[in-house]
Write a protein that holds these residues in place. Sequence first.
Motif, PDB file in Angstrom:
ATOM      1  N   LEU A   1     -19.540  32.137 -75.591  1.00  0.00           N
ATOM      2  CA  LEU A   1     -19.902  30.840 -75.014  1.00  0.00           C
ATOM      3  C   LEU A   1     -20.616  29.970 -76.042  1.00  0.00           C
ATOM      4  O   LEU A   1     -20.328  28.769 -76.162  1.00  0.00           O
ATOM      5  N   LYS A   2     -21.535  30.536 -76.812  1.00  0.00           N
ATOM      6  CA  LYS A   2     -22.233  29.764 -77.840  1.00  0.00           C
ATOM      7  C   LYS A   2     -21.272  29.308 -78.936  1.00  0.00           C
ATOM      8  O   LYS A   2     -21.399  28.183 -79.455  1.00  0.00           O
ATOM      9  N   ASN A   3     -20.323  30.171 -79.290  1.00  0.00           N
ATOM     10  CA  ASN A   3     -19.329  29.779 -80.289  1.00  0.00           C
ATOM     11  C   ASN A   3     -18.463  28.635 -79.784  1.00  0.00           C
ATOM     12  O   ASN A   3     -18.148  27.693 -80.531  1.00  0.00           O
ATOM     13  N   LYS A   4     -18.101  28.694 -78.522  1.00  0.00           N
ATOM     14  CA  LYS A   4     -17.306  27.614 -77.920  1.00  0.00           C
ATOM     15  C   LYS A   4     -18.089  26.307 -77.907  1.00  0.00           C
ATOM     16  O   LYS A   4     -17.537  25.227 -78.191  1.00  0.00           O
ATOM     17  N   ILE A   5     -19.376  26.376 -77.593  1.00  0.00           N
ATOM     18  CA  ILE A   5     -20.213  25.172 -77.576  1.00  0.00           C
ATOM     19  C   ILE A   5     -20.322  24.591 -78.980  1.00  0.00           C
ATOM     20  O   ILE A   5     -20.247  23.367 -79.169  1.00  0.00           O
ATOM     21  N   SER A   6     -20.504  25.447 -79.981  1.00  0.00           N
ATOM     22  CA  SER A   6     -20.636  24.968 -81.363  1.00  0.00           C
ATOM     23  C   SER A   6     -19.366  24.261 -81.825  1.00  0.00           C
ATOM     24  O   SER A   6     -19.436  23.181 -82.435  1.00  0.00           O
ATOM     25  N   LYS A   7     -18.206  24.818 -81.538  1.00  0.00           N
ATOM     26  CA  LYS A   7     -16.950  24.185 -81.933  1.00  0.00           C
ATOM     27  C   LYS A   7     -16.752  22.860 -81.207  1.00  0.00           C
ATOM     28  O   LYS A   7     -16.303  21.873 -81.805  1.00  0.00           O
ATOM     29  N   ARG A   8     -17.105  22.831 -79.942  1.00  0.00           N
ATOM     30  CA  ARG A   8     -16.935  21.594 -79.175  1.00  0.00           C
ATOM     31  C   ARG A   8     -17.880  20.505 -79.676  1.00  0.00           C
ATOM     32  O   ARG A   8     -17.485  19.348 -79.821  1.00  0.00           O
ATOM     33  N   GLN A   9     -19.122  20.864 -79.945  1.00  0.00           N
ATOM     34  CA  GLN A   9     -20.079  19.885 -80.460  1.00  0.00           C
ATOM     35  C   GLN A   9     -19.687  19.399 -81.849  1.00  0.00           C
ATOM     36  O   GLN A   9     -19.894  18.226 -82.173  1.00  0.00           O
ATOM     37  N   PHE A  10     -19.130  20.275 -82.670  1.00  0.00           N
ATOM     38  CA  PHE A  10     -18.688  19.858 -83.996  1.00  0.00           C
ATOM     39  C   PHE A  10     -17.571  18.827 -83.896  1.00  0.00           C
ATOM     40  O   PHE A  10     -17.563  17.825 -84.631  1.00  0.00           O
ATOM     41  N   SER A  11     -16.626  19.049 -82.982  1.00  0.00           N
ATOM     42  CA  SER A  11     -15.524  18.098 -82.808  1.00  0.00           C
ATOM     43  C   SER A  11     -16.038  16.742 -82.306  1.00  0.00           C
ATOM     44  O   SER A  11     -15.615  15.687 -82.787  1.00  0.00           O
ATOM     45  N   ILE A  12     -16.977  16.773 -81.356  1.00  0.00           N
ATOM     46  CA  ILE A  12     -17.513  15.525 -80.812  1.00  0.00           C
ATOM     47  C   ILE A  12     -18.360  14.808 -81.855  1.00  0.00           C
ATOM     48  O   ILE A  12     -18.276  13.582 -82.012  1.00  0.00           O
ATOM     49  N   ARG A  13     -19.182  15.550 -82.585  1.00  0.00           N
ATOM     50  CA  ARG A  13     -20.055  14.943 -83.589  1.00  0.00           C
ATOM     51  C   ARG A  13     -19.243  14.293 -84.716  1.00  0.00           C
ATOM     52  O   ARG A  13     -19.614  13.233 -85.225  1.00  0.00           O
ATOM     53  N   ARG A  14     -18.141  14.901 -85.085  1.00  0.00           N
ATOM     54  CA  ARG A  14     -17.322  14.355 -86.169  1.00  0.00           C
ATOM     55  C   ARG A  14     -16.643  13.059 -85.759  1.00  0.00           C
ATOM     56  O   ARG A  14     -16.477  12.143 -86.582  1.00  0.00           O
ATOM     57  N   SER A  15     -16.254  12.923 -84.500  1.00  0.00           N
ATOM     58  CA  SER A  15     -15.528  11.733 -84.039  1.00  0.00           C
ATOM     59  C   SER A  15     -16.423  10.708 -83.360  1.00  0.00           C
ATOM     60  O   SER A  15     -15.937   9.625 -83.002  1.00  0.00           O
ATOM     61  N   TRP A  16     -17.705  11.025 -83.173  1.00  0.00           N
ATOM     62  CA  TRP A  16     -18.579  10.133 -82.422  1.00  0.00           C
ATOM     63  C   TRP A  16     -18.789   8.769 -83.085  1.00  0.00           C
ATOM     64  O   TRP A  16     -18.726   7.738 -82.400  1.00  0.00           O
TER      65      TRP A  16
END
Length: 319
Positions: free
Chosen positions: A162-177
Motif C-alpha cells: 500500500l505504501k509503495n502504491k501511494i508513493s508511485k501515485r504521488q510521484f505521478s501526480i507531483r510530476r504533472s501538477w
Amino acid sequence: MNLLAANLDMLIALSAAVAVVAAVLVVAWPYFVRDHLTERMVQVTNENERIRVRERNRLNAQSKQISLRTEPKRLYKLIVDRLNLAGTENGETVKMLRMAGYRGEGPITAYLAIRQLAPVGMLVLAALYVFVILRLDYPFFVKLSIVMAAAGLGYYAPAIYLKNKISKRQFSIRRSWPDALDLLLICVESGMGIEGALRKVSGEIGSQSVELAEEFALATAELSYLQDRRKAYENLADRTGLDGVKGVVTSLIQSEKYGTALSQSLRVQAQENRDMRMNEAEKKAAALPPKLTVPMIIFFLPVLFAVIITPAVIQVMKV
C-alpha cells in the motif's frame, strides 16, 4: 427693521424645511436604491445551483459510466464478518487506501481480509517449501525461524504494498501538477468556471498522468453533487496527500469564500510547484556521484587494472 426681521424668519423657516427634507431623504434613501449586492449574490447562488444540476444530469446521462467504487468480494466479506474485523477499521487505513487510489467498501474489506490471510498463507507455503520440498539439513529451530519470518513478512506485506502504491501515485501526480496548474490557469483566465476548468484539464492531462486526471474528474463530480464545495476541495487534498495540492486547495477555498482573484494565486502556485520540481531534480542529480562511487569501484576499477596490468604480465611471462 420689520422687513429685515421678516426676511430672517423666512430664511430660518426655509433652512428648517431644507434640513427636514434632507433628513427624510437620508433616512429613506436605502429604500429607494436597489440592493445590487444582494441581487448579485442571489445570481451567483442560482448560477452555482444551475451548474451543479447540469453536471449532475450530464453524469447521469452517460451511457457507460466508470465506477470508482467496487463491491467487496463474497469471500473477503465473509472473512471480515466472521472475524468481526469491521471494528478494527480506522480513519488512517481508509485515508491510505484513498491515497493509493482504492475507494469504496470493497477495497477496505479486501485489505482487512488480506491482512489476516497473508500471514497464514505465507506460513503454510513456507512450511511446505522448507519441510517438504527442500528438506533442508538444518536444525528444527532454524527451519521454524525461517517459517515464522515468512509469516511476519506476510503480515507486513499488505502495508508495504500500500505504501509503495501511494508513493508511485504521488510521484505521478507531483510530476504533472505544475503543468496541470498552467492549464487550469489558462482555463480560468479565459472565463471558464472552476468546474469546467477542472473537467477540461482532466481530459488534457490524462496522457501525462492518469492518476491526476482521475482526481480532477472525481473533484468535478463532487463539486456537482456535494452541497458544501469546501468539502470537495478538501477531499482532493486528502486523496493526494501532497503539500502542493493542499496549497492550491487553500487558494480555491479562499476564492470561494471571500471572492478573491484566483488567477494570480494559481500563477504563483504553478511557479512554486515548478521550482519545487526543479529543486527535486537538482537534488537527485547532486546525489548521483556518491551513488556511482561503489559501482565504479566494484565494476570499473578491476577492468581498468586488468587492461593496464595484462600487457605487463604477458611480457613478464615471455621473458
